[in-house]
Design a protein around this motif. Structure first.
Motif, PDB file in Angstrom:
ATOM      1  N   THR A  16      10.637  -9.558  -7.321  1.00  0.00           N
ATOM      2  CA  THR A  16       9.252  -9.261  -8.286  1.00  0.00           C
ATOM      3  C   THR A  16       9.417 -10.852  -9.208  1.00  0.00           C
ATOM      4  O   THR A  16      10.396 -11.290  -8.800  1.00  0.00           O
ATOM      5  N   ALA A  56       7.431  -2.702 -10.764  1.00  0.00           N
ATOM      6  CA  ALA A  56       6.793  -3.222  -9.703  1.00  0.00           C
ATOM      7  C   ALA A  56       7.507  -2.513  -8.663  1.00  0.00           C
ATOM      8  O   ALA A  56       8.714  -1.624  -8.428  1.00  0.00           O
ATOM      9  N   ASP A  82       5.214  -6.353 -16.629  1.00  0.00           N
ATOM     10  CA  ASP A  82       5.092  -6.816 -14.788  1.00  0.00           C
ATOM     11  C   ASP A  82       4.878  -5.148 -13.654  1.00  0.00           C
ATOM     12  O   ASP A  82       5.467  -3.935 -13.922  1.00  0.00           O
ATOM     13  N   THR A 141       3.664  -6.654 -10.279  1.00  0.00           N
ATOM     14  CA  THR A 141       4.244  -6.439  -8.772  1.00  0.00           C
ATOM     15  C   THR A 141       4.181  -5.914  -7.841  1.00  0.00           C
ATOM     16  O   THR A 141       4.929  -5.301  -8.335  1.00  0.00           O
ATOM     17  N   LYS A 159       0.845  -9.882  -9.289  1.00  0.00           N
ATOM     18  CA  LYS A 159       1.517 -10.854  -8.317  1.00  0.00           C
ATOM     19  C   LYS A 159       1.477  -9.754  -7.145  1.00  0.00           C
ATOM     20  O   LYS A 159       2.115  -8.359  -7.283  1.00  0.00           O
TER      21      LYS A 159
END
Length: 372
Positions: free
Chosen positions: A8, A125, A147, A149, A173
């Motif tokens: 990540t 993630a 997060d 990811t 992401k």
């Protein structure tokens, strides 16, 4: 991309506190990008956390691969779960950092964070999350880092961030986002870092960042964007880093960057740029790094470089214009003069060459620039 433990943009928590990190470095371009990152050098913190975790396990805690480990942290507890079969519950009431990664979880219960009102960082993630409950974040109004990811998210529920006024970092992401809605980001008054890279975004809605006045870093790299809305950057007041690399952009106009005089890092590599407007960079008085490599630029307008580099101000972190089909004629004289004055900050000098005319094909731009 991927390292042995974490892929990540941000690490799991360490006892000294969480700081964002670039993802694992695998290419020369990644190395340069990480060097320019405000969080480069924090790899040590990720290593420290892993060492601390190993020490804890060696001291008698030997869970199965699907178990969670709880460690003391300043202000509370860190709960770290690698490959859990289900979301941990109940959470310790003093949980401040929660890591649930590398699982097959496809969704979370709406009550997943209930009882952890002091949670500051949530790392989810490398799971398989397909959707998030609209009320997931309501119990954690002090959350600062989220997060997500490497999941399978295609959208966000309306109102997800209505109680997230403290959120500073949001990483989406490497999901499966093809489109965004401006309403998804309502409530993020304190957001400083937004990572939407490595999705499948083809367009962006008007007003996407209108309420993100505190935004400092925007990463839209590795998508499929061909154009950008003219008002994209009219919300942030002091944007410092803009990642637009690895898209399909063809034109950089006059107005996109006009309201961002504090911008310091601009990544535009690996697009399809054929045109950069003469005034595109005029208000960038603080720019320290510019990457225009691997585009389709054969020439640029006179005056483009006036506000960049020497003699007015040194671009201390450098620039890259390699991998473009430069036509080294009189129309490039302005760029050539600028290169001579700023060659000490130039990346990939050997790969910045003339594609024409025939007499100069293959020669380095710096060599041509220094010719009488």
């Amino acid at each position: 991309m991927g390292g042995a433990f974490h892929t990540t943009g941000f690490p799991a928590p360490v006892q000294a506190g969480i700081m964002p990190l670039p993802q694992a470095i695998e290419t020369q371009d990644d190395q340069r990008r990480a060097t320019m990152s405000p969080w480069s050098g924090q790899q040590m913190q990720r290593t420290l956390f892993l060492l601390l975790l190993l020490v804890a396990l060696a001291q008698g805690v030997t869970p199965s691969p699907k178990a969670c480990v709880t460690l003391p942290s300043p202000g509370g507890s860190t709960v770290s779960c690698l490959s859990p079969a289900r979301f941990p519950a109940p959470l310790p009431a003093d949980t401040v950092h929660l890591v649930v990664e590398f699982s097959t979880l496809t969704q979370l219960p709406a009550s997943a964070l209930r009882g952890a009102a002091g949670l500051r960082e949530l790392h989810l993630a490398s799971n398989r999350l397909q959707e998030l409950p609209a009320k997931l974040l309501l119990p954690v109004p002090r959350l600062e880092v989220l997060d997500l990811t490497h999941n399978h998210l295609t959208q966000l529920p309306p109102g997800l961030f209505r109680a997230s006024a403290a959120l500073r970092v949001l990483v989406l992401k490497a999901n499966r986002l093809k489109a965004l809605q401006a309403s998804w980001l309502l409530g993020l008054k304190a957001l400083e870092h937004l990572d939407l890279s490595s999705n499948s975004l083809q367009t962006l809605p008007p007003g996407l960042l209108a309420n993100l006045v505190a935004l400092r870093t925007l990463d839209l790299g590795d998508n499929q964007l061909e154009t950008l809305p003219p008002d994209l950057l009219r919300g942030p007041l002091r944007l410092e880093r803009l990642h637009l690399e690895e898209n399909r952009l063809q034109v950089l106009g006059e107005t996109l960057l006009a309201k961002q005089p504090a911008l310091r890092y601009l990544f535009l590599s690996d697009n399809r740029l054929t045109t950069v407007a003469a005034g595109a960079f005029h208000n960038l008085k603080e720019l320290d790094m510019l990457d225009l490599s691997n585009n389709l630029l054969s020439s640029v307008p006179r005056g483009l470089w006036e506000s960049l580099g020497m003699p007015s101000r040194d671009m201390k972190d450098g620039f890259d214009i390699s991998g473009n089909p430069w036509v080294c004629d009189q129309n490039l004289d302005d760029l050539c003069r600028w290169l001579v004055a700023n060659k000490h900050r130039m990346f990939s000098q050997n790969d910045t060459r003339c594609a024409g005319p025939d007499a100069l094909r293959g020669r380095m731009l710096l060599e041509v620039s220094g010719s009488p």
